[in-house]
Design a protein around this motif. Structure first.
Motif, mmCIF file in Angstrom:
data_model
loop_
_atom_site.group_PDB
_atom_site.id
_atom_site.type_symbol
_atom_site.label_atom_id
_atom_site.label_comp_id
_atom_site.label_asym_id
_atom_site.label_seq_id
_atom_site.Cartn_x
_atom_site.Cartn_y
_atom_site.Cartn_z
ATOM 1 N N GLN A 118 -8.327 79.885 -8.202
ATOM 2 C CA GLN A 118 -7.565 80.636 -7.183
ATOM 3 C C GLN A 118 -7.541 81.941 -7.477
ATOM 4 O O GLN A 118 -6.960 82.379 -8.611
ATOM 5 N N PRO A 119 -7.638 82.558 -6.347
ATOM 6 C CA PRO A 119 -7.604 84.303 -6.651
ATOM 7 C C PRO A 119 -6.098 84.731 -6.907
ATOM 8 O O PRO A 119 -5.132 83.972 -6.441
ATOM 9 N N GLN A 120 -5.862 85.671 -7.579
ATOM 10 C CA GLN A 120 -4.467 86.148 -7.902
ATOM 11 C C GLN A 120 -4.448 87.628 -7.620
ATOM 12 O O GLN A 120 -5.462 88.307 -7.794
ATOM 13 N N ILE A 121 -3.349 87.982 -7.287
ATOM 14 C CA ILE A 121 -3.188 89.589 -7.012
ATOM 15 C C ILE A 121 -3.412 90.203 -8.505
ATOM 16 O O ILE A 121 -2.838 89.799 -9.544
ATOM 17 N N GLY A 122 -4.085 91.363 -8.439
ATOM 18 C CA GLY A 122 -4.536 92.119 -9.693
ATOM 19 C C GLY A 122 -5.992 91.722 -10.121
ATOM 20 O O GLY A 122 -6.333 92.490 -10.813
ATOM 21 N N ASP A 123 -6.580 90.588 -9.599
ATOM 22 C CA ASP A 123 -7.943 90.264 -9.654
ATOM 23 C C ASP A 123 -8.914 91.361 -9.494
ATOM 24 O O ASP A 123 -8.572 92.210 -8.538
ATOM 25 N N ILE A 124 -9.903 91.496 -10.161
ATOM 26 C CA ILE A 124 -10.856 92.593 -9.858
ATOM 27 C C ILE A 124 -12.121 91.818 -8.770
ATOM 28 O O ILE A 124 -12.492 90.827 -9.172
ATOM 29 N N ILE A 125 -12.265 92.482 -8.038
ATOM 30 C CA ILE A 125 -13.320 92.081 -6.937
ATOM 31 C C ILE A 125 -14.668 93.082 -7.137
ATOM 32 O O ILE A 125 -14.579 94.148 -7.504
ATOM 33 N N VAL A 126 -15.786 92.383 -6.796
ATOM 34 C CA VAL A 126 -16.977 93.007 -6.810
ATOM 35 C C VAL A 126 -17.806 92.799 -5.600
ATOM 36 O O VAL A 126 -17.840 91.564 -5.158
ATOM 37 N N ILE A 127 -18.504 93.801 -4.877
ATOM 38 C CA ILE A 127 -18.849 93.645 -3.410
ATOM 39 C C ILE A 127 -20.115 94.483 -3.365
ATOM 40 O O ILE A 127 -19.986 95.462 -3.816
ATOM 41 N N GLY A 128 -21.067 94.061 -2.701
ATOM 42 C CA GLY A 128 -22.405 95.017 -2.513
ATOM 43 C C GLY A 128 -22.032 96.130 -1.732
ATOM 44 O O GLY A 128 -21.193 96.157 -0.739
ATOM 45 N N CYS A 129 -22.816 97.340 -1.929
ATOM 46 C CA CYS A 129 -22.614 98.398 -0.906
ATOM 47 C C CYS A 129 -24.068 99.149 -0.905
ATOM 48 O O CYS A 129 -24.815 99.155 -1.835
ATOM 49 N N THR A 130 -24.149 100.045 0.132
ATOM 50 C CA THR A 130 -25.386 100.744 0.168
ATOM 51 C C THR A 130 -24.983 101.973 0.804
ATOM 52 O O THR A 130 -24.151 102.497 1.417
ATOM 53 N N TYR A 131 -25.820 103.035 -0.146
ATOM 54 C CA TYR A 131 -25.879 104.649 0.046
ATOM 55 C C TYR A 131 -27.206 105.021 0.035
ATOM 56 O O TYR A 131 -27.819 105.046 -0.854
ATOM 57 N N ALA A 132 -27.811 105.296 1.317
ATOM 58 C CA ALA A 132 -29.198 105.762 1.349
ATOM 59 C C ALA A 132 -29.371 106.973 2.513
ATOM 60 O O ALA A 132 -29.692 106.670 3.510
ATOM 61 N N PRO A 133 -28.584 108.212 2.339
ATOM 62 C CA PRO A 133 -28.644 109.106 3.335
ATOM 63 C C PRO A 133 -30.124 109.693 3.758
ATOM 64 O O PRO A 133 -30.213 110.004 4.763
ATOM 65 N N THR A 134 -30.975 109.718 2.691
ATOM 66 C CA THR A 134 -32.308 110.080 3.087
ATOM 67 C C THR A 134 -33.005 109.390 4.026
ATOM 68 O O THR A 134 -33.932 109.738 4.642
ATOM 69 N N SER A 135 -32.568 107.901 4.160
ATOM 70 C CA SER A 135 -33.416 107.027 4.922
ATOM 71 C C SER A 135 -32.235 106.507 6.062
ATOM 72 O O SER A 135 -32.691 105.471 6.434
ATOM 73 N N ASN A 136 -31.417 107.403 6.458
ATOM 74 C CA ASN A 136 -30.429 106.596 7.275
ATOM 75 C C ASN A 136 -29.771 105.598 7.170
ATOM 76 O O ASN A 136 -29.716 104.564 7.866
ATOM 77 N N GLY A 137 -29.619 105.012 5.665
ATOM 78 C CA GLY A 137 -28.928 103.812 5.466
ATOM 79 C C GLY A 137 -30.134 102.662 5.384
ATOM 80 O O GLY A 137 -29.429 101.548 4.800
ATOM 81 N N HIS A 138 -31.343 102.896 5.618
ATOM 82 C CA HIS A 138 -32.278 101.865 5.358
ATOM 83 C C HIS A 138 -32.715 101.923 3.811
ATOM 84 O O HIS A 138 -33.203 102.963 3.473
ATOM 85 N N THR A 139 -32.818 100.577 3.463
ATOM 86 C CA THR A 139 -33.152 100.661 2.030
ATOM 87 C C THR A 139 -34.257 99.611 1.647
ATOM 88 O O THR A 139 -34.406 98.564 2.592
ATOM 89 N N LEU A 140 -34.806 99.616 0.434
ATOM 90 C CA LEU A 140 -35.873 98.507 -0.019
ATOM 91 C C LEU A 140 -35.064 97.794 -0.942
ATOM 92 O O LEU A 140 -34.344 98.286 -1.892
ATOM 93 N N PRO A 141 -35.115 96.328 -0.904
ATOM 94 C CA PRO A 141 -34.367 95.724 -2.145
ATOM 95 C C PRO A 141 -35.240 95.718 -3.173
ATOM 96 O O PRO A 141 -36.350 95.755 -3.319
ATOM 97 N N HIS A 142 -34.250 95.426 -4.446
ATOM 98 C CA HIS A 142 -34.913 95.323 -5.861
ATOM 99 C C HIS A 142 -35.177 96.325 -6.644
ATOM 100 O O HIS A 142 -35.365 97.551 -5.908
ATOM 101 N N ALA A 143 -34.841 96.210 -7.842
ATOM 102 C CA ALA A 143 -34.932 97.562 -8.507
ATOM 103 C C ALA A 143 -36.401 97.830 -8.887
ATOM 104 O O ALA A 143 -37.021 98.896 -8.560
ATOM 105 N N ILE A 144 -37.407 96.825 -9.350
ATOM 106 C CA ILE A 144 -38.729 96.994 -9.523
ATOM 107 C C ILE A 144 -39.389 95.851 -8.877
ATOM 108 O O ILE A 144 -39.091 94.670 -9.112
#
Length: 738
Positions: free
Chosen positions: A283-309
């Motif tokens: 059960q989540p508690q106040i003070g827990d650390i959350i992780v969530i995905g995000c996207t930053y790709a200004p040179t392609s108007n926010g469009h990205t390709l998935p995966h590192a390699i």
């Protein structure tokens, strides 16, 4: 937030941290895995700033207690610091292109210069072009390495080369390459493809159920601190000591605070309420650390390709001594490849290091490495060899090797002169002797309408299908019944010109099935393009000739077909270490492979799973598998789980329709719930000399929902199990177990 050169001011940071007894030792000396219990949640109002030259301000969030002592008036002012440059721009694509143009096939990337102020080697900052940081096409016999790759020592090697990707898109793409080796690099992102924050409250009209998580984003080098870039993707919650609390949320919604860019709310479905999460630790508690995905790709108007390699259509590619600290999706992804090797590659969450100023030193230590799988192989003509690798703290599985199921919507039996549907059993070239013993081979021919699982290319063309003419194929019926056929072959494949796209009736049917929402809604063109596939199989006796009478009904809408040549067969997974993930350690849906001498720790899902993935239409059933000499500890599901369902994803497959020739021997499973080893839907099963230690006999493993009910019922009704609850074998034939 994250652009430009990062500068570290040791005078300022050191003076400030000296006011906090113990905090400096936590921040810079926390050993893996995170197990300290002294991390204190922080509101955004308590911050201190270390300015950066040529870059936006980076904010460090500090704990609420103890409070820093007031600064005496007599304290002299902090001297103006000398900026320390930690990275420089490098045109990786241009450098490699020039080397190739000059005819060089053994390319050595030069070491970046040493900062004369610190004696520390700089990092290369690389910028993408058309969503690729590096694109390699059609190469043959090329090696790309670093000057020190032969003696590579990982991040602690002061002469290693680190690539910092400036947008959350793909690092390296290889298209149609052969005999290419890449080795000796460290890969990370700035900004990161995920961000972190704290739960600061539970809002909504039912705060007691903790369905609405009010989040304050962390600020720090590498983390994106604006909700503008947040994606509703891979939401996980960690306790403040770095232990995963819960990370399997599906169906979440996010609402961004328009007044405070560092705030947003995550709403989870009510099935995850505190009343349904029986274990308090989840059960989540106040003070827990959350992780969530995000996207930053200004040179392609926010469009990205998935995966590192990513490797597509490649042969004999080798990745050696690659260390990866983040990715927007998978770490390594291959599709339609042949014999890819991964040797001593490391995937882990990055930790602050005291040896040198770190470009990506976070305020809160990272909870995650990658957003999804570490190693993912799809439709390989020969499976990957993964040896001596480490994968931890990713947002999904350690390894996944599979083919692709395509969905059958119609079937009819035909021959050269006759077409029938559920009425007769037409054959070709069938003769027999009067005694009924010396019979020649008969060939049954059937035509299927099949919807391709593949996505289209986005240009208006129809999606392709990963089955070739003369491929042996596997068919999984909707209800898991056995067709009794082992030599099915696809003899003709063409677009269904009469109706090349999914019909409304087919759409309605698939919307009701237990499939991922992406497949149900034809995202990217999946299950949209229709093909006609002709299959043939042989019959040798009168009994088998009865089969065509029911073939069309067995192959009803919802049955699935896959190529046996494109499932990643002949794989090897040897001497690796996987774990600390919300998901599985190893998933295999392939044949003729070995899983040996691996260590799996702290997997929420199965440590080793051999099973088709009908939810994502990942095929298929496995044959000739050896699982031996592995160590499995502290998982929440089956230590080893082998099972199969019909394509309805509900009905357990028959033994003859599932796996074949499975050997499980000399494995050690420790501190895991029951059953430690689960085998269903298989023929020729050998389970011998496995050790199950510290068995949690009062805890039933948390497997997939469709498997949980079957296991619970077996324990409730099968008195033969007695005290031997460690191994469960259901719906199997020809079993040898001790």
């Amino acid at each position: 937030m994250h652009r430009g050169l990062y500068i570290i001011y040791p005078e300022q940071v050191g003076n400030w941290l000296s006011s906090f007894a113990g905090y400096q030792s936590y921040l810079f000396q926390l050993p893996p895995p995170l197990n300290a219990d002294t991390i204190i949640p922080v509101p955004s109002s308590l911050t201190t700033t270390a300015a950066a030259v040529g870059a936006p301000t980076t904010t460090m969030m500090m704990p609420t207690t103890p409070q820093p002592p007031p600064r005496p008036r007599s304290l002299p002012p902090i001297p103006t610091p000398t900026p320390i440059i930690t990275m420089i721009d490098f045109d990786l694509q241009g450098y490699i292109d020039n080397e190739l143009a000059s005819g060089n096939k053994d390319i050595i990337i030069p070491l970046p210069p040493i900062n004369p102020q610190t004696g520390i080697q700089l990092k290369y900052r690389i910028t993408p072009k058309n969503k690729h940081h590096l694109l390699l096409k059609g190469l043959n016999g090329v090696t790309i390495t670093t000057a020190t790759a032969a003696n590579y020592g990982g991040e602690d090697d002061p002469s290693s080369i680190e690539l910092i990707c400036t947008e959350t898109t793909r690092v390296i793409t290889l298209l149609n390459c052969t005999d290419v080796t890449i080795k000796g690099f460290i890969i990370d992102y700035d900004p990161l493809p995920y961000t972190q924050g704290y739960i600061v409250g539970f809002g909504g009209d039912k705060p007691r159920l903790k369905l609405n998580h009010e989040i304050e984003l962390s600020c720090g080098q590498g983390y994106i601190s604006s909700n503008h870039y947040i994606d509703n993707y891979k939401y996980e919650i960690y306790q403040s000591n770095g232990t995963l609390r819960y990370g399997s949320y599906f169906g979440t919604k996010i609402k961004k605070d328009t007044k405070s860019p560092s705030r947003f709310t995550v709403t989870i479905p009510e099935r995850y309420s505190t009343s349904n999460l029986q274990k308090e630790a989840l059960q989540p508690q106040i003070g827990d650390i959350i992780v969530i995905g995000c996207t930053y790709a200004p040179t392609s108007n926010g469009h990205t390709l998935p995966h590192a390699i990513c490797c597509m259509g490649c042969n004999n590619i080798k990745f050696e001594n690659i260390t990866m600290y983040s990715s927007n999706n998978f770490g390594f992804f291959e599709k339609n490849c042949y014999s890819t090797s991964y040797i001593r590659c490391i995937i882990d969450r990055r930790r602050p290091r005291p040896q040198q100023p770190s470009l990506l030193l976070p305020v809160v230590p990272r909870m995650r490495s990658l957003n999804a799988d570490a190693f993912h192989s799809s439709c390989a003509r020969k499976g990957p060899h993964i040896t001596g690798c480490i994968a931890k703290y990713m947002g999904d599985d350690g390894i996944n090797i599979h083919g692709e199921y395509h969905m059958i919507t119609k079937a009819k039996v035909i021959n050269n002169t006759t077409t029938t549907d559920n009425t007769t059993s037409p054959t070709r070239t069938y003769t027999s002797s009067s005694s009924g013993v010396d019979k020649s081979k008969s060939v049954i021919v059937a035509e299927l309408r099949v919807l391709s699982r593949n996505k289209d290319d986005g240009s208006g063309n129809y999606a392709k299908i990963n089955i070739d003419i003369n491929d042996p194929v596997e068919i999984m019926t909707y209800n898991g019944e056995n067709l009794g056929i082992n030599d099915l072959v696809a003899t003709n494949i063409c677009l269904d010109d009469e109706c090349p796209e999914i019909t409304n009736d087919e759409k309605i049917f698939f919307l009701k099935q237990k499939l991922s929402n992406d497949l149900k809604t034809n995202k990217g063109g999946s299950l949209r393009t229709a093909y006609k596939i002709t299959i043939e199989f042989s019959c040798y006796d009168d009994k088998e000739l009865l089969l065509p009478l029911s073939l069309s009904s067995l192959l009803c809408i919802g049955s699935a077909i896959t190529s046996k040549n494109k499932c990643g067969n002949n794989f090897k997974i040897i001497s690796n270490e996987f774990g600390y993930t919300r998901s599985r350690g190893i998933i295999v849906k392939s044949s003729n492979g070995i899983i040996s001498n691996n260590t799996m720790m702290n997997c929420v899902g199965e440590s080793i799973r051999i099973a088709p993935g009908n939810w994502w239409l990942e095929s298929g059933n496995s044959s000739n598998i050896k699982i031996q000499d592995n160590l499995i500890c502290n998982c929440s599901s089956y230590g080893i789980g082998i099972y199969s369902f019909g394509s309805d994803n509900t009905t357990l497959a028959s033994s003859a329709a599932g796996h074949n020739n499975i050997m499980i021997r000399q494995n050690t499973v420790s501190n895991c719930p029951i059953p430690n080893i689960l085998v269903t839907s298989a023929t020729n099963v050998n389970v011998k000399n496995n050790q199950c230690r510290n068995v949690q006999k009062d805890v039933i493993a948390n497997g997939p929902p469709n498997m949980n009910s079957i296991v619970k019922k077996e324990y409730d009704t099968n008195e033969k199990l007695g005290n031997n609850k460690t191994t469960m074998i259901i719906n199997c034939s020809n079993v040898n177990a001790n």
